[in-house]
Design a protein around this motif. Structure first.
Motif, PDB file in Angstrom:
ATOM      1  N   TYR A 202       0.057   0.974   0.485  1.00  0.00           N
ATOM      2  CA  TYR A 202      -0.403  -0.863   0.002  1.00  0.00           C
ATOM      3  C   TYR A 202       0.704  -1.553   0.218  1.00  0.00           C
ATOM      4  CZ  TYR A 202      -1.663  -4.506  -3.161  1.00  0.00           C
ATOM      5  OH  TYR A 202      -1.364  -5.692  -3.590  1.00  0.00           O
ATOM      6  N   PRO A 204       2.584  -4.388  -1.227  1.00  0.00           N
ATOM      7  CA  PRO A 204       2.566  -5.845  -2.850  1.00  0.00           C
ATOM      8  C   PRO A 204       3.179  -6.600  -2.187  1.00  0.00           C
ATOM      9  CG  PRO A 204       3.632  -3.991  -3.573  1.00  0.00           C
ATOM     10  CD  PRO A 204       3.618  -3.245  -1.851  1.00  0.00           C
ATOM     11  N   ALA A 226      -3.243  -6.631   0.174  1.00  0.00           N
ATOM     12  CA  ALA A 226      -4.248  -7.364  -1.149  1.00  0.00           C
ATOM     13  C   ALA A 226      -5.513  -7.792  -0.422  1.00  0.00           C
ATOM     14  CB  ALA A 226      -3.606  -7.817  -2.253  1.00  0.00           C
TER      15      ALA A 226
END
Length: 448
Positions: A202, A204, A226
């Motif tokens: 992931y 961010p 996201a």
């Protein structure tokens, strides 16, 4: 002597009477010439950019109409027409999948460019799979016969993340793409192959509103943002950085047996090559969907067949010398797909290769390989025939500000004519250009 002359004259007259477009072809009438002049030369769309056109009768060996047919244009994916002809002439009906030799307790194998191995677009390549799963000795992959670069000459370096520009390689696997899917309900990722699940992280810091999975050019880690988690559906294919080490890891993970990289020079004349039939399904996907990866790998496979080593430049030089023969205007040909803007062909040269294809291979087979207007491939939404019966079978070629269409048009009178449209340096969308070409091809269908 007079008797013989009369017989010949009678034969020619009968040909004219019983074959509306006789063995010697038929030129445009004056009204037809005027109509074509108005449609093409006076088009308010075409006159705003550089364009060339040629319409040719391959049966009568007759040029029916041309405009700057000897000028050079960026062909984009019209280059694949040359790749198709070279593939058919060099590979014929057989595709090499790998070659191998023995070295002590190891079976050392090398790739031959086969684009189908573990590619989800095709049935399992049983020849290579059976060999790799059933071989008794330790397996070692050697990439020493790969003499090419990962990208083609003149490709856009910053397109390395885009699925239309997968890297080239000697032993391609999974289409040289990592495929990521996100289950919207469970928010769990699935990857193909499974190997890439452990490389997904992931990010961010990526605040893009578009769902993205990115990697750095030479990195093996993929970062999702996201927006992926908010999307109803995520389905992203992206190229991986192709290396011999990664190929060995993917094979080890998939085969459930160790495959190591063989860096020792292979000094042997005992290579044995495994081949599989060259399927038209591969050629259809390549041409109809304009698959760049398959195009490059096919030329690499031609190189492997010819030389054992994989080198597209060498293949193209061979094709120009021994396959294509003389052509009207010369050419600059640097890759298999047409991604490179270094390629330069004239409409007349494109027509010359299309003529070779038409005269040397059954039209029924050829027209199933090419996109069909209103039916398949990149012209599925254009050039539709009456009652669903296609009349245009042609390859598109599109880069920003460049659009080409070259192939065959079947007229209402049963003629098959060869054509090449090449448009370069226009601004905006290609849609108005497509509309004009459709208008012209419909006129050709209805009047010739």
């Amino acid at each position: 002597m007079l008797y013989k002359f009369t017989k010949i004259t009678t034969f020619l007259l009968l040909c004219t009477l019983y074959f509306p477009y006789n063995l010697f072809g038929q030129a445009l009438t004056k009204p037809q010439q005027v109509a074509m002049d108005k449609l093409l030369l006076q088009s308010p769309i075409f006159t705003r950019h550089l364009y060339g056109f040629m319409l040719y009768d391959p049966n009568g060996k007759l040029t029916l109409f041309q405009k700057d047919a000897d000028k050079f244009f960026t062909p984009a994916s019209n280059t694949k027409i040359f790749t198709l002809y070279t593939t058919l002439k060099v590979l014929k009906d057989s595709l090499p999948v790998l070659r191998y030799t023995q070295d002590g307790g190891f079976t050392v194998f090398q790739g031959m460019g086969n684009p189908m191995f573990l590619n989800p677009m095709f049935p399992q390549d049983s020849v290579a799979w059976k060999f790799l799963t059933q071989e008794k000795k330790h397996l070692a992959f050697s990439a020493s016969n790969y003499k090419d670069e990962r990208f083609g000459n003149g490709w856009a370096w910053n397109d390395f993340r885009d699925d239309y520009q997968a890297e080239k390689g000697s032993f391609p696997i999974y289409g040289n793409l990592a495929r990521f899917r996100l289950d919207s309900a469970s928010k769990k990722w699935r990857t193909q192959p499974n190997y890439f699940l452990s490389t997904l992280e992931y990010d961010p810091l990526n605040t893009s509103s578009e769902a993205e999975i990115l990697r750095e050019e030479h990195d093996g880690h993929y970062l999702y943002n996201a927006a992926c988690l908010r999307a109803a559906k995520v389905s992203i294919n992206t190229p991986f950085r192709y290396t011999a080490h990664l190929v060995s890891e993917l094979l080890t993970d998939t085969l459930k047996r160790k495959v190591q990289v063989w860096n020792t020079p292979v000094l042997t004349n005992t290579w044995r090559t495994l081949s599989t039939p060259l399927p038209d399904t591969l050629l259809r996907l390549f041409m109809q969907e304009s698959d760049n990866y398959i195009a490059e790998q096919l030329l690499l496979s031609c190189s492997a067949r010819l030389y054992g080593d994989l080198d597209i430049k060498r293949t193209i030089e061979y094709a120009q010398r021994s396959v294509l023969g003389s052509n009207p205007d010369g050419m600059v040909w640097v890759d298999g797909s047409g991604l490179s803007r270094y390629n330069l062909f004239s409409p007349r040269t494109v027509v010359s290769v299309l003529e070779k294809l038409y005269l040397e291979y059954p039209s029924e087979r050829l027209f199933k390989i090419f996109p069909a207007g209103g039916v398949s491939g990149t012209i599925k939404d254009w050039y539709a025939g009456k009652d669903g019966k296609p009349y245009v079978f042609a390859k598109t070629g599109t880069l920003s500000n460049n659009h080409c269409l070259s192939g065959y048009v079947r007229t209402n009178k049963g003629r098959v004519l060869v054509f090449s449209f090449m448009h370069n340096h226009y601004l905006g969308s290609a849609t108005p250009i497509r509309r004009e070409m459709q208008k012209i091809l419909e006129w050709v269908r209805d009047n010739l």
